[in-house]
Design a protein around this motif. Structure first.
Motif, PDB file in Angstrom:
ATOM      1  N   GLY A 210      -5.768  -6.592  -5.788  1.00 14.84           N
ATOM      2  CA  GLY A 210      -5.211  -5.257  -5.942  1.00 14.84           C
ATOM      3  C   GLY A 210      -5.821  -4.215  -5.030  1.00 14.84           C
ATOM      4  O   GLY A 210      -5.686  -3.008  -5.290  1.00 14.84           O
ATOM      5  N   ILE A 211      -6.480  -4.641  -3.948  1.00 13.41           N
ATOM      6  CA  ILE A 211      -7.077  -3.680  -3.018  1.00 13.41           C
ATOM      7  C   ILE A 211      -5.986  -3.002  -2.193  1.00 13.41           C
ATOM      8  O   ILE A 211      -6.084  -1.821  -1.853  1.00 13.41           O
ATOM      9  N   PHE A 212      -4.928  -3.766  -1.877  1.00 16.19           N
ATOM     10  CA  PHE A 212      -3.746  -3.145  -1.292  1.00 16.19           C
ATOM     11  C   PHE A 212      -2.963  -2.444  -2.395  1.00 16.19           C
ATOM     12  O   PHE A 212      -2.817  -2.973  -3.499  1.00 16.19           O
ATOM     13  N   THR A 213      -2.472  -1.267  -2.118  1.00 13.66           N
ATOM     14  CA  THR A 213      -1.606  -0.562  -3.060  1.00 13.66           C
ATOM     15  C   THR A 213      -0.350  -0.112  -2.329  1.00 13.66           C
ATOM     16  O   THR A 213      -0.282  -0.130  -1.091  1.00 13.66           O
ATOM     17  N   ARG A 214       0.632   0.311  -3.089  1.00  9.88           N
ATOM     18  CA  ARG A 214       1.860   0.806  -2.472  1.00  9.88           C
ATOM     19  C   ARG A 214       1.558   2.004  -1.580  1.00  9.88           C
ATOM     20  O   ARG A 214       2.107   2.138  -0.482  1.00  9.88           O
ATOM     21  N   GLU A 215       0.650   2.879  -2.039  1.00 11.37           N
ATOM     22  CA  GLU A 215       0.324   4.090  -1.283  1.00 11.37           C
ATOM     23  C   GLU A 215      -0.379   3.748   0.037  1.00 11.37           C
ATOM     24  O   GLU A 215      -0.076   4.324   1.077  1.00 11.37           O
ATOM     25  N   THR A 216      -1.345   2.808  -0.013  1.00 12.82           N
ATOM     26  CA  THR A 216      -2.058   2.470   1.227  1.00 12.82           C
ATOM     27  C   THR A 216      -1.116   1.790   2.225  1.00 12.82           C
ATOM     28  O   THR A 216      -1.197   2.041   3.434  1.00 12.82           O
ATOM     29  N   LEU A 217      -0.214   0.946   1.727  1.00  9.49           N
ATOM     30  CA  LEU A 217       0.710   0.272   2.634  1.00  9.49           C
ATOM     31  C   LEU A 217       1.708   1.247   3.250  1.00  9.49           C
ATOM     32  O   LEU A 217       2.072   1.113   4.427  1.00  9.49           O
ATOM     33  N   MET A 218       2.149   2.244   2.481  1.00  2.00           N
ATOM     34  CA  MET A 218       3.047   3.264   3.033  1.00  2.00           C
ATOM     35  C   MET A 218       2.326   4.083   4.107  1.00  2.00           C
ATOM     36  O   MET A 218       2.899   4.399   5.155  1.00  2.00           O
ATOM     37  N   LEU A 219       1.067   4.422   3.853  1.00  2.00           N
ATOM     38  CA  LEU A 219       0.302   5.162   4.854  1.00  2.00           C
ATOM     39  C   LEU A 219       0.045   4.292   6.084  1.00  2.00           C
ATOM     40  O   LEU A 219       0.029   4.799   7.222  1.00  2.00           O
ATOM     41  N   ASP A 220      -0.143   2.990   5.883  1.00  2.00           N
ATOM     42  CA  ASP A 220      -0.299   2.077   7.017  1.00  2.00           C
ATOM     43  C   ASP A 220       0.902   2.146   7.952  1.00  2.00           C
ATOM     44  O   ASP A 220       0.755   2.130   9.179  1.00  2.00           O
ATOM     45  N   LEU A 221       2.097   2.215   7.377  1.00  2.00           N
ATOM     46  CA  LEU A 221       3.304   2.303   8.207  1.00  2.00           C
ATOM     47  C   LEU A 221       3.290   3.566   9.065  1.00  2.00           C
ATOM     48  O   LEU A 221       3.675   3.536  10.234  1.00  2.00           O
ATOM     49  N   ALA A 222       2.817   4.665   8.473  1.00  2.00           N
ATOM     50  CA  ALA A 222       2.762   5.926   9.221  1.00  2.00           C
ATOM     51  C   ALA A 222       1.701   5.887  10.314  1.00  2.00           C
ATOM     52  O   ALA A 222       1.855   6.526  11.365  1.00  2.00           O
ATOM     53  N   LEU A 223       0.632   5.114  10.080  1.00  2.00           N
ATOM     54  CA  LEU A 223      -0.478   5.075  11.033  1.00  2.00           C
ATOM     55  C   LEU A 223      -0.347   3.958  12.062  1.00  2.00           C
ATOM     56  O   LEU A 223      -1.102   3.934  13.043  1.00  2.00           O
ATOM     57  N   ALA A 224       0.598   3.051  11.865  1.00  2.00           N
ATOM     58  CA  ALA A 224       0.734   1.904  12.762  1.00  2.00           C
ATOM     59  C   ALA A 224       0.876   2.299  14.238  1.00  2.00           C
ATOM     60  O   ALA A 224       0.241   1.678  15.104  1.00  2.00           O
ATOM     61  N   PRO A 225       1.678   3.316  14.582  1.00  2.00           N
ATOM     62  CA  PRO A 225       1.770   3.681  16.011  1.00  2.00           C
ATOM     63  C   PRO A 225       0.428   4.096  16.613  1.00  2.00           C
ATOM     64  O   PRO A 225       0.173   3.830  17.793  1.00  2.00           O
TER      65      PRO A 225
END
Length: 251
Positions: free
Chosen positions: A194-209
């Motif tokens: 459970g270290i990954f969460t929906r919020e962290t993964l959504m922020l990952d998408l924003a930070l990927a570029p």
């Protein structure tokens, strides 16, 4: 915790670009500074869960530039030790509280800076003789453990790889391969715990570029930028960050 705020982006964007530059061009030794910096403003578990997908993206983005330029024999030894080390890291993380994780991240940061300083003044000399496979296995254990609890496996890898007398590009390619594999392996534990969460993964998408941008900059800088300047700035930042994390953990 709300992650989509201006203050979070103010820390995460530079940290992610820095991680890309470090892993893309200067080995993985100081990339963990990004997670250390984020742990100042986020819960340690959130910082770790946020950074891992981005580090994996950086690994994948870096691989083509260094494809088959690595030293497989050195990588194999570290990966063999890295598997049980990662499992030990997962067991520790399941037991520890956030302050224990902060303390570990802070101590690793300060120990890394101290190790680098000892090299500079000649107390530690690497590269004069090749380390054996037993040393590589122990380095792999430490790599796996510290990578899991703080994304700080780079220093352990550097100790062994620098003792192999590798060229700059072979060293860089080998670290890219190792951490692509280790990060892929530990991602399964992160998901299950459970270290990954929906919020962290959504922020990952924003930070990927920004991760891809940092990787591109790192690959370009690999052949052009003065390493001494890059690492000097990093060591100062790591020392300050490590002291702050230790203070927060103990107080």
């Amino acid at each position: 915790m709300e992650l989509f705020t201006a203050s979070v982006f103010a820390f995460t964007i530079p940290a992610v670009i820095f991680a890309g530059i470090s892993k893309g061009g200067f080995g993985s030794g100081v990339a963990f500074a990004s997670a250390s910096i984020l742990a100042l403003v986020l819960e340690p578990g959130v910082a770790l869960g946020l950074m891992l997908p981005l580090l994996m993206l950086i690994d994948v983005s870096s691989l083509p530039a260094y494809w088959r330029k690595w030293d497989w024999s050195a990588a194999r030894v570290l990966l063999i030790g890295g598997i049980p080390g990662t499992i030990l890291g997962a067991l520790f993380y399941a037991w520890a509280n956030p302050d224990a994780i902060r303390l570990i991240i802070g101590l690793v940061a300060l120990l890394f800076v101290a190790w680098q300083a000892a090299q500079k003044v000649g107390l530690i000399r690497l590269g004069a003789a090749r380390f054996g496979e037993k040393t590589g296995f122990v380095a792999g254990l430490v790599l796996g453990f510290t990578s899991f609890v703080s994304h700080a496996g780079g220093p352990a890898a550097a100790v062994y790889l620098l003792g192999q007398g590798l060229s700059k590009t072979t060293y860089q390619a080998t670290t890219v391969l190792i951490f692509w594999a280790v990060n892929l392996f530990k991602s399964g534990f992160y998901a299950g715990m459970g270290i990954f969460t929906r919020e962290t993964l959504m922020l990952d998408l924003a930070l990927a570029p920004f991760a891809i941008l940092g990787t591109w900059l790192g690959i370009k800088a690999h052949h052009k930028v003065n390493e001494r300047v890059f690492f000097a700035i990093t060591y100062v930042a790591l020392a300050l960050t490590g002291m702050k994390l230790i203070w927060d953990a103990l107080t």
